[in-house]
Motif scaffolding. Structure first.
Motif, PDB file in Angstrom:
ATOM      1  N   ALA A  77       0.619  -1.004  -0.057  1.00 42.01           N
ATOM      2  CA  ALA A  77       0.077  -0.034  -0.065  1.00 42.01           C
ATOM      3  C   ALA A  77       0.801   1.072   0.163  1.00 42.01           C
ATOM      4  CB  ALA A  77      -0.977  -0.129   1.256  1.00 42.01           C
ATOM      5  N   ALA A  78       0.346   2.351  -0.609  1.00 47.10           N
ATOM      6  CA  ALA A  78       0.941   3.639  -0.504  1.00 47.10           C
ATOM      7  C   ALA A  78       0.213   4.341   0.782  1.00 47.10           C
ATOM      8  CB  ALA A  78       0.884   4.596  -1.701  1.00 47.10           C
ATOM      9  N   THR A  79       0.784   5.130   1.443  1.00 50.46           N
ATOM     10  CA  THR A  79       0.531   5.703   2.734  1.00 50.46           C
ATOM     11  C   THR A  79       1.189   6.998   3.104  1.00 50.46           C
ATOM     12  OG1 THR A  79      -0.313   5.213   4.999  1.00 50.46           O
ATOM     13  CG2 THR A  79       1.629   4.210   4.059  1.00 50.46           C
ATOM     14  N   ARG A  80       0.475   8.047   3.944  1.00 51.03           N
ATOM     15  CA  ARG A  80       1.226   8.884   4.552  1.00 51.03           C
ATOM     16  C   ARG A  80       1.339   8.317   6.089  1.00 51.03           C
ATOM     17  NH1 ARG A  80       2.480  13.870   2.386  1.00 51.03           N
ATOM     18  NH2 ARG A  80       3.676  13.743   4.287  1.00 51.03           N
ATOM     19  N   GLY A  81       0.904   7.353   6.460  1.00 52.80           N
ATOM     20  CA  GLY A  81       1.049   6.578   7.836  1.00 52.80           C
ATOM     21  C   GLY A  81      -0.130   6.086   8.453  1.00 52.80           C
ATOM     22  N   ASN A  82      -1.324   6.637   8.407  1.00 54.15           N
ATOM     23  CA  ASN A  82      -2.286   5.974   9.413  1.00 54.15           C
ATOM     24  C   ASN A  82      -2.848   4.773   8.301  1.00 54.15           C
ATOM     25  OD1 ASN A  82      -2.015   7.648  11.559  1.00 54.15           O
ATOM     26  ND2 ASN A  82      -3.555   9.310  10.679  1.00 54.15           N
ATOM     27  N   HIS A  83      -3.044   4.918   7.259  1.00 52.68           N
ATOM     28  CA  HIS A  83      -3.436   3.933   6.310  1.00 52.68           C
ATOM     29  C   HIS A  83      -2.431   2.708   6.356  1.00 52.68           C
ATOM     30  CE1 HIS A  83      -5.329   1.535   2.980  1.00 52.68           C
ATOM     31  NE2 HIS A  83      -4.511   1.756   2.247  1.00 52.68           N
ATOM     32  N   GLY A  84      -1.197   3.043   6.431  1.00 53.22           N
ATOM     33  CA  GLY A  84      -0.018   1.998   6.641  1.00 53.22           C
ATOM     34  C   GLY A  84      -0.146   1.206   7.915  1.00 53.22           C
ATOM     35  N   GLN A  85      -0.378   1.883   8.893  1.00 48.11           N
ATOM     36  CA  GLN A  85      -0.404   1.280  10.162  1.00 48.11           C
ATOM     37  C   GLN A  85      -1.539   0.181  10.173  1.00 48.11           C
ATOM     38  OE1 GLN A  85      -0.011   3.032  14.083  1.00 48.11           O
ATOM     39  NE2 GLN A  85      -0.125   5.003  13.180  1.00 48.11           N
ATOM     40  N   SER A  86      -2.666   0.707   9.369  1.00 44.38           N
ATOM     41  CA  SER A  86      -3.900  -0.484   9.395  1.00 44.38           C
ATOM     42  C   SER A  86      -3.646  -1.416   8.602  1.00 44.38           C
ATOM     43  CB  SER A  86      -5.059   0.666   8.760  1.00 44.38           C
ATOM     44  OG  SER A  86      -6.163  -0.277   8.250  1.00 44.38           O
ATOM     45  N   VAL A  87      -2.866  -1.377   7.366  1.00 42.34           N
ATOM     46  CA  VAL A  87      -2.590  -2.381   6.501  1.00 42.34           C
ATOM     47  C   VAL A  87      -1.615  -3.250   7.217  1.00 42.34           C
ATOM     48  CG1 VAL A  87      -1.016  -2.948   4.659  1.00 42.34           C
ATOM     49  CG2 VAL A  87      -2.802  -0.984   4.539  1.00 42.34           C
ATOM     50  N   ALA A  88      -0.566  -2.920   8.082  1.00 46.85           N
ATOM     51  CA  ALA A  88       0.427  -3.433   9.009  1.00 46.85           C
ATOM     52  C   ALA A  88      -0.151  -4.440   9.897  1.00 46.85           C
ATOM     53  CB  ALA A  88       1.701  -2.730   9.370  1.00 46.85           C
ATOM     54  N   ILE A  89      -1.079  -3.881  10.728  1.00 51.23           N
ATOM     55  CA  ILE A  89      -1.944  -4.584  11.643  1.00 51.23           C
ATOM     56  C   ILE A  89      -2.833  -5.365  11.242  1.00 51.23           C
ATOM     57  CG2 ILE A  89      -3.692  -3.950  13.430  1.00 51.23           C
ATOM     58  CD1 ILE A  89      -2.668  -1.256  13.802  1.00 51.23           C
ATOM     59  N   ALA A  90      -3.646  -5.141  10.065  1.00 50.83           N
ATOM     60  CA  ALA A  90      -4.637  -6.297   9.693  1.00 50.83           C
ATOM     61  C   ALA A  90      -3.874  -7.472   9.026  1.00 50.83           C
ATOM     62  CB  ALA A  90      -5.507  -5.694   8.548  1.00 50.83           C
ATOM     63  N   ALA A  91      -2.678  -6.963   8.156  1.00 52.26           N
ATOM     64  CA  ALA A  91      -1.791  -8.091   7.662  1.00 52.26           C
ATOM     65  C   ALA A  91      -1.250  -9.055   8.607  1.00 52.26           C
ATOM     66  CB  ALA A  91      -0.887  -7.433   6.703  1.00 52.26           C
ATOM     67  N   ARG A  92      -0.805  -8.476   9.659  1.00 55.07           N
ATOM     68  CA  ARG A  92      -0.128  -9.269  10.679  1.00 55.07           C
ATOM     69  C   ARG A  92      -1.174 -10.224  11.169  1.00 55.07           C
ATOM     70  NH1 ARG A  92       3.028  -6.985  15.908  1.00 55.07           N
ATOM     71  NH2 ARG A  92       4.680  -6.743  14.526  1.00 55.07           N
ATOM     72  N   ARG A  93      -2.195  -9.713  11.663  1.00 54.85           N
ATOM     73  CA  ARG A  93      -3.290 -10.753  12.013  1.00 54.85           C
ATOM     74  C   ARG A  93      -3.829 -11.690  11.326  1.00 54.85           C
ATOM     75  NH1 ARG A  93      -6.773  -9.168  16.338  1.00 54.85           N
ATOM     76  NH2 ARG A  93      -8.527  -9.992  14.965  1.00 54.85           N
ATOM     77  N   ALA A  94      -3.758 -11.572   9.805  1.00 55.39           N
ATOM     78  CA  ALA A  94      -4.085 -12.713   8.919  1.00 55.39           C
ATOM     79  C   ALA A  94      -2.900 -13.201   8.474  1.00 55.39           C
ATOM     80  CB  ALA A  94      -4.746 -11.773   7.725  1.00 55.39           C
ATOM     81  N   GLY A  95      -1.708 -13.154   9.017  1.00 53.19           N
ATOM     82  CA  GLY A  95      -0.580 -13.810   8.478  1.00 53.19           C
ATOM     83  C   GLY A  95      -0.185 -13.590   7.216  1.00 53.19           C
ATOM     84  N   LEU A  96      -0.346 -12.397   6.796  1.00 49.67           N
ATOM     85  CA  LEU A  96       0.279 -11.785   5.670  1.00 49.67           C
ATOM     86  C   LEU A  96       1.350 -10.777   5.698  1.00 49.67           C
ATOM     87  CD1 LEU A  96      -2.903 -10.736   3.954  1.00 49.67           C
ATOM     88  CD2 LEU A  96      -2.022 -12.983   3.617  1.00 49.67           C
ATOM     89  N   SER A  97       2.381 -10.774   4.748  1.00 50.52           N
ATOM     90  CA  SER A  97       3.245  -9.626   4.702  1.00 50.52           C
ATOM     91  C   SER A  97       2.825  -8.334   4.383  1.00 50.52           C
ATOM     92  CB  SER A  97       4.554 -10.238   3.905  1.00 50.52           C
ATOM     93  OG  SER A  97       4.116 -10.013   2.488  1.00 50.52           O
ATOM     94  N   ALA A  98       3.389  -7.398   4.774  1.00 54.05           N
ATOM     95  CA  ALA A  98       2.749  -5.992   4.374  1.00 54.05           C
ATOM     96  C   ALA A  98       3.882  -5.245   4.036  1.00 54.05           C
ATOM     97  CB  ALA A  98       1.968  -5.443   5.587  1.00 54.05           C
ATOM     98  N   THR A  99       3.710  -4.424   2.790  1.00 51.39           N
ATOM     99  CA  THR A  99       4.861  -3.296   2.456  1.00 51.39           C
ATOM    100  C   THR A  99       4.144  -2.204   2.125  1.00 51.39           C
ATOM    101  OG1 THR A  99       6.173  -5.224   1.089  1.00 51.39           O
ATOM    102  CG2 THR A  99       6.374  -2.960   0.572  1.00 51.39           C
TER     103      THR A  99
END
Length: 324
Positions: A77-99
């Motif tokens: 994902a592209a982000t200024r920060g808050n979206h990126g935190q959301s992506v990282a949190i949700a991906a970790r919970r689902a067992g996915l990598s997040a860039t």
């Protein structure tokens, strides 16, 4: 979408959101009400585990992704920060990598938070749009799922805060919402329609990132050039409107207000002095918009979305001391 359909979608999203976090509060702070001259209900999305509202939509989006595309192993994902935190949190919970791809000069502390949640952080581009375009290319190269910045599932998840607000304060006459790419304001309109509220929904943008305001005035999406003077409200620093978001905004919003960095800083200070809450620039944008048009709302009941509190210490110090 019918009223019943809208409510069903938000309630379904709420089951997912509340497995991750509790509902956030909304308060009418007396000092802030006195300042504005109205009954002002603040929706505290700065109280989520990520310090911003984006975690709601990200959780619902990833749940949908896992059910519909189980072969996906990583997202970008592209982000200024808050979206990126959301992506990282949700991906970790689902067992996915997040860039996550951020522009140069992005918030140091938001970058640190994204890394802490497990995201691989890449820096590319002068602004969000250049980061977004790079992320799209990288998704193809690495075989990653491009995590949408605007999507129906994101809107459904974010609409849960709208439902909480309208349930707690059902007779609001207006709600002021920041516009970045558009999920927040579209979610508030969806929640409003789901409960049958008559509240006006006003979008607020930075005058240095006026793409949605220009688009609303023109009746069609209008892009702007890269800003030479980035706004203190990095979360609303958008120069290319999302077409789907714009159509919903055009159909359901009362209007869009442009605010200056000085007005945003005033609102950030007001949140601190009147409520002892920290608001990042984008989080204070709705209050700045309300204060700009406060004469119209004297004695009335309105809501403002404090969408996040993730501001770098150095920036906040400058705001509080009036040196920003």
């Amino acid at each position: 979408m019918t009223q019943s359909d809208a409510l069903d979608r938000i309630n379904a999203a709420a089951e997912i959101v509340y497995s991750v976090m509790a509902p956030t509060p909304q308060y009418a702070w007396p000092l802030l009400c006195d300042r504005v001259g109205a009954e002002v209900w603040v929706k505290h999305e700065n109280h989520t585990p990520a310090g911003a509202f984006k975690i709601r939509g990200g959780s619902v989006y990833v749940d949908h992704l896992r059910r519909t595309q189980p072969e996906v192993t990583g997202v970008i994902a592209a982000t200024r920060g808050n979206h990126g935190q959301s992506v990282a949190i949700a991906a970790r919970r689902a067992g996915l990598s997040a860039t996550v791809v951020v522009p140069e000069g992005n918030s140091v502390e938001k970058n640190a938070a994204m890394r802490a949640w497990g995201g691989e952080l890449l820096v590319h581009g002068r602004d969000f749009q250049e980061s977004f375009e790079y992320a799209q290319d990288l998704a193809q190269e690495r075989g990653l799922h491009m995590f949408a910045s605007f999507h129906d599932r994101l809107v459904d998840g974010v609409a849960t805060y709208g439902l909480e607000l309208f349930t707690a304060a059902p007779d609001l006459e207006a709600v002021f919402v920041p516009i970045g790419l558009g999920s927040g304001i579209c979610a508030v309109m969806q929640a409003r329609d789901a409960v049958g509220s008559k509240a006006e929904v006003w979008g607020v943008v930075s005058e240095t990132a006026p793409a949605y305001a220009l688009s609303f005035a023109a009746g069609h999406p209008v892009s702007t050039n890269a800003s030479s003077a980035p706004t203190i409200a990095d979360g609303v620093d958008c120069r290319v409107p999302n077409a789907a978001a714009f159509e919903r905004i055009k159909a359901g919003a009362a209007g869009i207000i442009k605010v200056s960095d000085a007005e945003i800083a005033d609102a950030m200070r007001a949140y601190y002095t009147d409520t002892h809450n920290i608001a990042e620039g984008a989080g204070a944008v709705p209050l700045a918009g309300l204060m700009q048009v406060r004469d119209r709302w004297q004695g009335r009941k309105v809501g403002v979305i404090l969408s996040g509190g993730n501001v770098d210490m150095d920036v906040y110090r400058q705001v509080l001391t009036g040196t920003s």
